[in-house]
Design an enzyme around this catalytic site. Structure first.
Site, short mmCIF file in Angstrom:
data_model
loop_
_atom_site.label_atom_id
_atom_site.label_comp_id
_atom_site.label_asym_id
_atom_site.label_seq_id
_atom_site.Cartn_x
_atom_site.Cartn_y
_atom_site.Cartn_z
N ARG A 28 49.70 49.77 18.14
CA ARG A 28 49.23 49.00 19.30
C ARG A 28 49.05 49.88 20.53
O ARG A 28 48.27 49.56 21.43
CB ARG A 28 50.16 47.82 19.58
CG ARG A 28 50.04 46.71 18.54
CD ARG A 28 51.04 45.59 18.81
NE ARG A 28 52.41 46.03 18.77
CZ ARG A 28 53.11 46.25 17.66
NH1 ARG A 28 52.54 46.06 16.49
NH2 ARG A 28 54.36 46.67 17.72
N GLU A 84 66.96 51.41 14.15
CA GLU A 84 68.19 50.61 14.12
C GLU A 84 68.89 50.80 12.76
O GLU A 84 70.08 51.04 12.69
CB GLU A 84 67.85 49.13 14.35
CG GLU A 84 69.05 48.30 14.72
CD GLU A 84 68.68 46.86 14.94
OE1 GLU A 84 67.46 46.54 15.01
OE2 GLU A 84 69.61 46.04 15.04
P1 AMP Z 1 61.67 51.67 20.59
O1 AMP Z 1 61.51 52.95 19.86
O2 AMP Z 1 62.97 50.99 20.28
O3 AMP Z 1 61.46 51.84 22.09
O4 AMP Z 1 60.57 50.68 20.05
C1 AMP Z 1 59.27 50.73 20.55
C2 AMP Z 1 58.26 50.60 19.46
O5 AMP Z 1 58.54 49.51 18.59
C3 AMP Z 1 56.90 50.33 20.06
O6 AMP Z 1 55.93 51.07 19.34
C4 AMP Z 1 56.71 48.84 19.92
O7 AMP Z 1 55.39 48.53 19.58
C5 AMP Z 1 57.67 48.42 18.82
N1 AMP Z 1 58.52 47.28 19.20
C6 AMP Z 1 59.86 47.30 19.37
N2 AMP Z 1 60.34 46.11 19.68
C7 AMP Z 1 59.28 45.28 19.74
C8 AMP Z 1 59.11 43.88 20.05
N3 AMP Z 1 60.14 43.08 20.37
N4 AMP Z 1 57.85 43.36 20.02
C9 AMP Z 1 56.79 44.16 19.72
N5 AMP Z 1 56.88 45.46 19.42
C10 AMP Z 1 58.11 46.03 19.43
#
Ligand code: AMP
Length: 180
Positions: free
Chosen positions: A68, A105
């Protein structure tokens, strides 16, 4: 009000993000940005917002994170007169890549970038749709910096503030448009 007259303020943008509970798995509330993307004024406002932040920064490359993140990063690159560089999941990029393993996670994942995508000294903006824990962006920064790129800023449409990804990325200017 006609479409032409309507201006999209902060609250309207937030209303255009749709919560999808338990997607892609139980316990996750997925932030669906497709209602915002299909609203031409909202889409324009988001792109204009990030363009104005970086337009005087002489950006060489805008790095988008699969998948995205590609939507906004490619448009922003165009607006800034910069190049576009995709960072993708393992095995998707066809030429020689640099890769990084990062923590999820549960378990790990791998992100890749083409080795020739960024030149030493390139001024880079990293873009994704959403900042959660910051792990994905942190891994992307590692790739950019290994290739000699300089991170000028990080841009996210949505920031899940309660997960405090910002703290992990505090060395870099971080911009988000919608916060939860
Ligand atoms: P992080 O590495 O934990 O910051 O996760 C970010 C990545 O996971 C991004 O590429 C987001 O598109 C996706 N992502 C994580 N949580 C969500 C969520 N609640 N809704 C949509 N996309 C998410």
């Amino acid at each position: 009000m006609s479409v032409k007259e309507r201006t999209v303020d902060f609250l309207d943008l937030k209303k255009l993000v749709r919560d999808i509970p338990d997607f892609p798995k139980e316990g996750i509330v997925f932030k669906d940005i497709t209602p915002l993307l299909k609203d031409r004024l909202a889409f324009q406002q988001v792109v204009n917002h990030f363009t104005s932040i970086f337009k005087s920064e002489k950006i060489d490359q805008v790095v988008g994170i699969e998948s995205r993140g590609f939507i906004l990063s490619a448009v922003l690159a165009y607006q800034l007169g910069a190049g576009f560089v995709p960072v993708r999941k393992q095995g998707k990029l066809p030429s020689t890549t640099e890769s990084v393993i990062y923590q999820l996670e549960y378990g790990t994942d791998i992100l890749e970038v083409h080795q020739d995508a960024i030149q030493k000294g390139d001024r880079v903006v990293v873009v994704d749709d959403l900042l959660a824990t910051g792990g994905t962006c942190d891994a992307t920064i590692q790739l950019v910096e290994r290739l000699g790129g300089k991170i000028i800023g990080l841009a996210f449409l949505i920031e899940l503030s309660f997960l405090n990804g910002r703290a992990r990325l505090q060395k870099y200017p971080l911009h988000s448009l919608i916060q939860y």
